[in-house]
Design an enzyme around this catalytic site. Structure first.
Site, mmCIF file in Angstrom:
data_model
loop_
_atom_site.group_PDB
_atom_site.id
_atom_site.type_symbol
_atom_site.label_atom_id
_atom_site.label_comp_id
_atom_site.label_asym_id
_atom_site.label_seq_id
_atom_site.Cartn_x
_atom_site.Cartn_y
_atom_site.Cartn_z
ATOM 1 N N LYS A 119 27.167 20.153 72.082
ATOM 2 C CA LYS A 119 27.459 18.735 71.871
ATOM 3 C C LYS A 119 26.182 18.048 71.410
ATOM 4 O O LYS A 119 25.169 18.077 72.102
ATOM 5 C CB LYS A 119 27.983 18.092 73.160
ATOM 6 C CG LYS A 119 28.254 16.589 73.014
ATOM 7 C CD LYS A 119 29.035 16.014 74.188
ATOM 8 C CE LYS A 119 29.232 14.512 74.038
ATOM 9 N NZ LYS A 119 30.039 13.910 75.111
ATOM 10 N N ASP A 224 34.719 6.380 81.493
ATOM 11 C CA ASP A 224 35.395 6.580 80.210
ATOM 12 C C ASP A 224 36.538 7.577 80.417
ATOM 13 O O ASP A 224 36.723 8.522 79.656
ATOM 14 C CB ASP A 224 34.386 7.095 79.176
ATOM 15 C CG ASP A 224 34.880 6.948 77.747
ATOM 16 O OD1 ASP A 224 35.855 6.206 77.518
ATOM 17 O OD2 ASP A 224 34.288 7.585 76.854
HETATM 18 P P1 ADP Z 1 32.532 12.080 72.682
HETATM 19 O O1 ADP Z 1 31.435 11.577 73.559
HETATM 20 O O2 ADP Z 1 32.201 12.004 71.240
HETATM 21 O O3 ADP Z 1 33.863 11.479 73.019
HETATM 22 P P2 ADP Z 1 33.426 14.474 74.075
HETATM 23 O O4 ADP Z 1 32.495 15.146 75.008
HETATM 24 O O5 ADP Z 1 34.495 13.624 74.672
HETATM 25 O O6 ADP Z 1 32.588 13.649 73.002
HETATM 26 O O7 ADP Z 1 34.092 15.579 73.152
HETATM 27 C C1 ADP Z 1 34.935 15.237 72.073
HETATM 28 C C2 ADP Z 1 36.080 16.233 71.964
HETATM 29 O O8 ADP Z 1 35.575 17.559 71.799
HETATM 30 C C3 ADP Z 1 36.939 16.294 73.217
HETATM 31 O O9 ADP Z 1 37.971 15.342 73.190
HETATM 32 C C4 ADP Z 1 37.437 17.711 73.203
HETATM 33 O O10 ADP Z 1 38.566 17.820 72.356
HETATM 34 C C5 ADP Z 1 36.310 18.497 72.567
HETATM 35 N N1 ADP Z 1 35.437 19.104 73.604
HETATM 36 C C6 ADP Z 1 34.306 18.575 74.116
HETATM 37 N N2 ADP Z 1 33.741 19.392 75.033
HETATM 38 C C7 ADP Z 1 34.532 20.479 75.097
HETATM 39 C C8 ADP Z 1 34.488 21.710 75.861
HETATM 40 N N3 ADP Z 1 33.509 21.976 76.733
HETATM 41 N N4 ADP Z 1 35.481 22.606 75.665
HETATM 42 C C9 ADP Z 1 36.465 22.360 74.786
HETATM 43 N N5 ADP Z 1 36.569 21.245 74.045
HETATM 44 C C10 ADP Z 1 35.620 20.302 74.177
HETATM 45 MG MG MG Z 2 35.095 11.711 74.609
#
Ligand code: ADP
Ligand code: MG
Length: 404
Positions: A119, A224
């Site tokens: 991320k 959130d």
């Molecule tokens: P943001 O802060 O941009 O909202 P997120 O951490 O919510 O970022 O991640 C965005 C999307 O990526 C999530 O809605 C999910 O679909 C996918 N995602 C994030 N982390 C994971 C993970 N560890 N495993 C699988 N999918 C993930």
């Molecule tokens: Mg998110």
């Protein structure tokens, strides 16, 4: 801004040293790069600089005082990726699976083949919600603040994920954090947002409310908590433990499928002692209520939970204070405040902020101090003259361009 992993292969370890100066300068003067990088002789440094500029990892900035280079998001990505690679956390980079407003989500792999999630936090990349918040941002901007703030967001998310995981909450496994990025385990599940059929909405609903209350009992509010940040795993509900053999979920009757929520996305988490704790708590609860009503036509006949109830549970039977534990782990209250202020300034409001039915609170906040800020701004403009204009334009410009 897309992560482009191709060019990283052609960089040498010397190229990576150009970062050194950007700790204290957003625009690093060219002579300082030579000095700090410790590369002897001018030509080596200039070769590195020109390599990096060609691949857009740094960008040349001319301003009134001096010429220099600033690190781009792309450059920072490479530095982080390079570190993850060196630590053998990431071996290869795969597809991008998510583009949030404030982050990119990329599938990567360990050398064992195990898939993981990278991320990349990109705070302040877009969504300056109004012209006014944009101006605020410019006014308060400190040197290289987007880099610093994105790193704070990554540190915060990693710290919370770690304590949550250690205390039995269903969250991804945090693996590593470097600069503005974290590496975590990949959860093989889809966000609730993408689940069209929930056989027993009341069961999932009450489980989600329990998670909100359980977080509060450990001193935390997610901040959130919504259908994008709850991943739903489908498992066979098997109280007798008989059906351990792998099954095709399509063959399992709906009543036997158990939906297991896994919570992600923690940069907005706050302590139960936060001044606006109640507002965040209610917002989390209402997000779920509203979503279940709209999507599954489910309205619970149990009211609440309210913040007062949550506090009562917290006082009576507290879990470990995870808010305190995070502070102790190095993500200090001061860092939390800095990040929070910045997020407010650039209009970050989590996934919830992108929806039509949200955002009223922040508009009010913005109006409160408008006059006072306008005055300050004018004073500041007079002080600064125009010298900073170009570097700002370019730093926002390429972030937005790269995002398309
Ligand atoms: P943001 O802060 O941009 O909202 P997120 O951490 O919510 O970022 O991640 C965005 C999307 O990526 C999530 O809605 C999910 O679909 C996918 N995602 C994030 N982390 C994971 C993970 N560890 N495993 C699988 N999918 C993930
Ligand atoms: Mg998110």
């Amino acid at each position: 801004m897309k992560l482009d992993a191709k060019a990283i292969r052609y960089l040498t370890s010397e190229d990576f040293r150009v970062e050194a100066g950007s700790r204290n300068h957003e625009v690093v003067p060219t002579p300082l790069i030579s000095q700090l990088s410790g590369l002897r002789g001018g030509s080596g440094v200039h070769r590195s600089i020109s390599n990096l500029a060609k691949t857009n990892l740094i960008a040349k900035v001319k301003n009134a005082k001096y010429d220099g280079y600033r690190l781009t998001y792309g450059g920072l990505d490479y530095l982080a990726l390079n570190a993850h690679q060196k630590q053998k956390v990431v071996y290869s980079v795969g597809n991008q699976i998510g583009v949030g407003k404030e982050s990119d989500i990329i599938v990567v792999a360990h050398s064992s083949g195990e898939q993981r999630i990278l991320k990349i936090h990109r705070l302040g990349r877009i969504s300056f919600r109004t012209v006014k918040t944009n101006r605020d941002y410019l006014r308060h901007r400190s040197t290289g603040s987007w880099m610093y703030m994105s790193r704070l967001a990554a540190q915060k998310e990693f710290a919370f994920m770690k304590v949550l995981r250690e205390n039995g909450f269903a969250v991804p496994e945090p693996i590593s954090q470097n600069r503005h990025t974290i590496v975590m385990s990949l959860v093989d599940a889809f966000p609730l947002r993408q689940i069209s059929k929930v056989p027993r909405p009341e069961a999932l609903y009450s489980e989600l409310m329990d998670i909100i209350l359980e977080l509060a009992r450990f001193g935390l509010i997610h901040g959130d908590f919504n259908e994008f940040n709850i991943l739903i795993k489908e498992e066979v509900d098997d109280p007798d433990g008989k059906g351990k053999a792998p099954v095709n979920l399509d063959d399992v009757p709906d009543e036997m499928i158990k939906l297991v929520p896994i919570i992600i996305d923690f940069p907005q988490m706050v302590s139960i002692d936060h001044v606006n704790a109640e507002m965040y708590f209610d917002r989390d609860v209402n997000c779920i209520k509203r979503y279940f009503q709209r999507k599954f036509h489910f309205v619970s006949d149990v009211p609440g939970p309210t913040f007062a109830e949550a506090r009562k549970k917290f006082m009576k039977n507290p879990g470990k204070r995870l808010d305190v534990e995070v502070e102790a782990s190095g993500f200090s209250r001061k860092m939390a405040r800095e990040l929070e202020n910045y997020m407010k300034e650039v209009g970050v409001d989590g996934d919830a902020g992108s929806r039509d039915d949200e955002g009223e609170e922040s508009d009010e906040e913005e109006e409160e101090s408008e006059e006072e800020e306008e005055q300050e701004e004018q004073e500041e403009q007079e002080e600064q003259g125009e010298q900073e204009e170009p570097q700002n334009k370019s730093s926002r410009g390429d972030d937005v361009d790269g995002n398309t």
